[in-house]
Design an enzyme around this catalytic site. Structure first.
Site, mmCIF file in Angstrom:
data_model
loop_
_atom_site.group_PDB
_atom_site.id
_atom_site.type_symbol
_atom_site.label_atom_id
_atom_site.label_comp_id
_atom_site.label_asym_id
_atom_site.label_seq_id
_atom_site.Cartn_x
_atom_site.Cartn_y
_atom_site.Cartn_z
ATOM 1 N N GLY A 67 -1.966 -1.324 -1.763
ATOM 2 C CA GLY A 67 -2.846 -0.224 -2.124
ATOM 3 C C GLY A 67 -3.933 0.060 -1.114
ATOM 4 O O GLY A 67 -4.420 1.196 -1.012
ATOM 5 N N GLY A 102 -7.277 -1.950 -6.155
ATOM 6 C CA GLY A 102 -6.266 -1.327 -5.322
ATOM 7 C C GLY A 102 -6.168 0.160 -5.565
ATOM 8 O O GLY A 102 -7.098 0.807 -6.038
ATOM 9 N N ASP A 103 -4.993 0.699 -5.270
ATOM 10 C CA ASP A 103 -4.820 2.153 -5.362
ATOM 11 C C ASP A 103 -4.442 2.631 -6.752
ATOM 12 O O ASP A 103 -4.558 3.823 -7.042
ATOM 13 C CB ASP A 103 -3.763 2.609 -4.358
ATOM 14 C CG ASP A 103 -2.377 2.052 -4.668
ATOM 15 O OD1 ASP A 103 -2.292 0.966 -5.283
ATOM 16 O OD2 ASP A 103 -1.379 2.681 -4.277
ATOM 17 N N THR A 151 3.230 -2.770 -9.142
ATOM 18 C CA THR A 151 2.583 -1.895 -10.101
ATOM 19 C C THR A 151 3.688 -1.289 -10.955
ATOM 20 O O THR A 151 4.805 -1.116 -10.484
ATOM 21 C CB THR A 151 1.832 -0.761 -9.366
ATOM 22 O OG1 THR A 151 0.867 -1.336 -8.482
ATOM 23 C CG2 THR A 151 1.123 0.166 -10.332
#
Length: 317
Positions: free
Chosen positions: A228, A204-205, A175
């Site tokens: 994540g 995901g996060d 990321t």
């Protein structure tokens, strides 16, 4: 003093954020400008145009940002057809009563903003990677509508089955993350193309406030990369800031959050890199579950000093 912390992907654009803050530009402008630069760079293989697709060969994007003074936040998930996810997230923060838009609704809002769609966002290198992954799974073509995908999703993470402890990632999971201070407020921002070759619809996060990113101008900011699924389960970014609020140092706060991650059991378990900074500019980056340290980039607010490339601490699994 202002500062900027960026992970390895964000390092290619940290100077843009530093320059913007030196010129007293808005902190969210600074982060959006930097992340847009990364999103447009095809050599950044985990975000924007260079990102890898899901198991059906479709590429999509997640992004978020949060202002630590007001706690205003905007996030987008599963955005297809528009590579600058951070700009859509910023507009959600400023124009909508919502925090998170996903899928078709996110794309509709991007069109409302007047952003030009880019229907072909799969980079040739990502096409090659996707074909190689299919070949590794003894597939000559993408899965069909009736084909089960669960086993392929586990394989894309380097695991053969639930609970497999021999985690070895076949491709990067990452990321773009930025943490920044303008000397008054803190902010955090993320952008990603997500887990390569993931199950369609996986989020995901990165767009989840409190998991992939969080900021409170009174105490600090945090953002995470890699797995994540784990930081969602442990609310890692908000936990780090909470530990800072309770009086922990940045290093102590990150280690507390790492202990929470290591306490998870079942499900998919993999590495996490935690990036954190306090209001005063102390910072710490910790790789949980990796054998080697991960690089990151730090600018300490000196208008005449360039950002530095540093190595994080490693906290083995």
């Amino acid at each position: 003093m202002p500062f900027v912390l960026a992970n390895i992907e964000g390092g290619r654009a940290i100077s843009l954020a530093a320059k913007a803050l030196t010129e007293n530009q808005d902190i969210l402008d600074a982060l959006e400008t930097a992340i847009r630069e990364v999103e447009a760079d095809p050599s950044a293989r985990t975000v924007g145009y260079g990102g890898r697709p899901d198991l059906l060969g479709h590429v999509s994007f997640d992004a978020a940002l949060i202002h630590g003074g007001s706690k205003r936040a905007g996030a987008v998930a599963g955005l297809r057809g528009f590579p600058s996810a951070i700009t859509v997230a910023r507009a959600i923060l400023e124009r909508l009563p919502h925090v998170l838009l996903a899928g078709d609704g996110a794309a509709r809002f991007a069109r409302e903003l007047g952003l030009a769609p880019s229907p072909d966002l799969l980079h040739p290198a990502s096409v090659t990677d996707y074909q190689e992954f299919l070949k590794s799974q003894h597939l000559s073509s993408p899965p069909g509508p009736a084909d089960p995908l669960a086993g392929l999703a586990w394989a894309s993470g380097g695991s053969l089955r639930p609970g497999d402890t021999g985690w070895t990632p076949p491709s990067p999971k990452g990321t773009t993350v930025f943490l920044a201070s303008d000397g008054r407020d803190l902010a955090a921002a993320t952008s990603t193309s997500g887990w390569p070759f993931r199950h369609p619809g996986r989020i995901g996060d990165s767009p989840v406030i409190g998991a992939g990113l969080y900021a409170d101008s009174r105490f600090g900011a945090c953002a995470c990369t890699h797995t994540g699924e784990m930081t969602i389960r442990a609310a890692t970014s908000s936990s780090v800031v909470h530990f800072l609020r309770r009086g922990a140092s940045v290093r102590e706060a990150v280690h507390e959050a790492a202990a929470d991650l290591r306490g998870l059991s079942g499900g998919f378990l993999g590495p996490v890199v935690i990036h954190a900074a306090s209001r005063s500019g102390d910072h710490h980056v910790l790789a949980v579950g990796l054998a080697e340290p991960f690089p990151y980039h730090w600018w300490d607010g000196d208008p005449d000093g360039p950002p530095r490339r540093l190595l994080c601490e490693v906290f083995p699994a």
